[in-house]
Design an enzyme around this catalytic site. Structure first.
Site, PDB file in Angstrom:
ATOM      1  N   GLU A 170       0.822  -1.210   0.000  1.00 11.99           N
ATOM      2  CA  GLU A 170       0.000   0.000   0.000  1.00 11.99           C
ATOM      3  C   GLU A 170       0.859   1.263   0.000  1.00 11.99           C
ATOM      4  O   GLU A 170       0.545   2.242  -0.681  1.00 11.99           O
ATOM      5  CB  GLU A 170      -0.942  -0.005   1.206  1.00 11.99           C
ATOM      6  CG  GLU A 170      -2.126  -0.957   1.077  1.00 11.99           C
ATOM      7  CD  GLU A 170      -3.117  -0.536   0.006  1.00 11.99           C
ATOM      8  OE1 GLU A 170      -3.053   0.623  -0.462  1.00 11.99           O
ATOM      9  OE2 GLU A 170      -3.961  -1.362  -0.379  1.00 11.99           O
ATOM     10  N   GLU A 173       2.218   1.568  -3.535  1.00  9.07           N
ATOM     11  CA  GLU A 173       1.200   1.926  -4.522  1.00  9.07           C
ATOM     12  C   GLU A 173       0.772   3.377  -4.398  1.00  9.07           C
ATOM     13  O   GLU A 173       0.583   4.063  -5.405  1.00  9.07           O
ATOM     14  CB  GLU A 173      -0.021   1.013  -4.356  1.00  9.07           C
ATOM     15  CG  GLU A 173       0.197  -0.412  -4.839  1.00  9.07           C
ATOM     16  CD  GLU A 173      -1.039  -1.279  -4.671  1.00  9.07           C
ATOM     17  OE1 GLU A 173      -0.995  -2.449  -5.086  1.00  9.07           O
ATOM     18  OE2 GLU A 173      -2.049  -0.796  -4.109  1.00  9.07           O
ATOM     19  N   GLU A 174       0.612   3.872  -3.182  1.00  4.34           N
ATOM     20  CA  GLU A 174       0.065   5.217  -3.003  1.00  4.34           C
ATOM     21  C   GLU A 174       1.112   6.319  -3.125  1.00  4.34           C
ATOM     22  O   GLU A 174       0.798   7.425  -3.553  1.00  4.34           O
ATOM     23  CB  GLU A 174      -0.639   5.314  -1.645  1.00  4.34           C
ATOM     24  CG  GLU A 174      -1.888   4.446  -1.552  1.00  4.34           C
ATOM     25  CD  GLU A 174      -2.704   4.726  -0.295  1.00  4.34           C
ATOM     26  OE1 GLU A 174      -2.311   5.610   0.492  1.00  4.34           O
ATOM     27  OE2 GLU A 174      -3.740   4.065  -0.123  1.00  4.34           O
TER      28      GLU A 174
END
Length: 291
Positions: A170, A173-174
């Site tokens: 996460e 990805e962010e």
């Protein structure tokens, strides 16, 4: 011969004839589960009327065998059989994008089939750099869209994914930041969140392996390294008990007064596949050294 004896013989003969018909008819094939049930994975197209006949014969056969629960996995290509199965007493258990799982309890005893999955699992990623700055984002959608609130990267753990891997994914990805999982700081359980399901939210501490942010513009409006004191001062944090607790935990962790739970690869008696047990390794090591 008495009337009762004749009736008993007729009943036995009828049951034998029914059993013979079952044996002659094509039956659904399946594999046994660990709890006296049968799992059937349908892959052969058929008309609903033919399916009903085979299903009834199969249930009769399984009843003679003393089976309990019957699971039928219907791919979406066989959706034409759903109504027929429901009319025969099957209930929905769960569904994925490619199939529906139906279930039926055979014996005249209380149904002990377990319920569908009850929880969704999410993570919040706390990432500090050496300047005592924390990695924060503003979301492009959802409840925080346009609010101006800076928050930790968050996300949902994928099926078959470890919590520690989900936290690293996460963050990447962010924000484009490569990060190494350190420990679970805390977790929260809440209920009636996502389509009435409960939620497990794990607050994870990570160490950055890179510092240059590369924004994921689909979900994230902005991302940056923010001084921890500035992050704590956001008014939104003071109106949210969950965030206040997380901030207190982070402050205690940075002061050396708090230890979380680190992942330890572990195998179980029923499987050789490694999973992760999250435990307080520092306290465990201290206790072992005293023995």
């Amino acid at each position: 011969m008495s009337t009762s004896a004749a009736s008993a013989q007729q009943l036995a003969a009828g049951e034998a004839a029914a059993e013979n018909r079952v044996q002659r008819m094509k039956l659904l094939s399946g594999k046994e589960d660990y709890y006296g049930g049968i799992i059937v994975e349908m892959d052969e197209p058929m008309e609903p009327s033919a399916f009903v006949s085979i299903l009834r014969a199969s249930i009769s056969n399984w009843k003679v065998q003393g089976k309990k629960g019957v699971w039928i996995k219907l791919p979406k290509e066989l959706a034409n059989l759903i109504e027929s199965a429901v009319k025969e007493g099957f209930n929905f258990h769960h569904a994925e994008k490619n199939y529906l799982m139906l279930v039926y309890w055979i014996p005249d005893t209380p149904d002990t089939i377990p319920a569908n999955a009850t929880h969704r699992v999410g993570i919040g990623a706390v990432v500090f750099n050496e300047k005592n700055e924390v990695l924060v984002v503003q979301e492009n959608s959802g409840r925080f869209q346009g609010s101006g609130v800076w928050k930790y990267p968050t996300g949902v753990v994928d099926e078959g994914e470890d919590i520690c891997i989900a936290a690293e994914r996460e963050v990447k990805e962010e924000t484009g930041i490569n990060a190494e999982f350190i420990e679970v700081l805390a977790f929260r359980q809440s209920h009636q969140t996502f389509f009435t399901k409960s939620d497990l939210f794990f607050v994870c501490l990570l160490r950055p392996l890179s510092l240059e942010i590369q924004l994921q513009e689909v979900e994230i409006a902005a991302a940056k390294w923010m001084p921890f004191e500035e992050f704590k001062a956001q008014p939104f944090n003071h109106n949210n008990e969950l965030l206040e607790n997380i901030i207190q935990i982070c402050s205690s962790k940075k002061g050396g007064m708090y230890s979380g739970f680190t992942p330890v690869p572990t195998s179980a008696a029923f499987s050789d596949e490694k999973s992760h047990m999250y435990l307080n390794s520092s306290c465990l090591s201290h206790n072992l050294s005293k023995q």
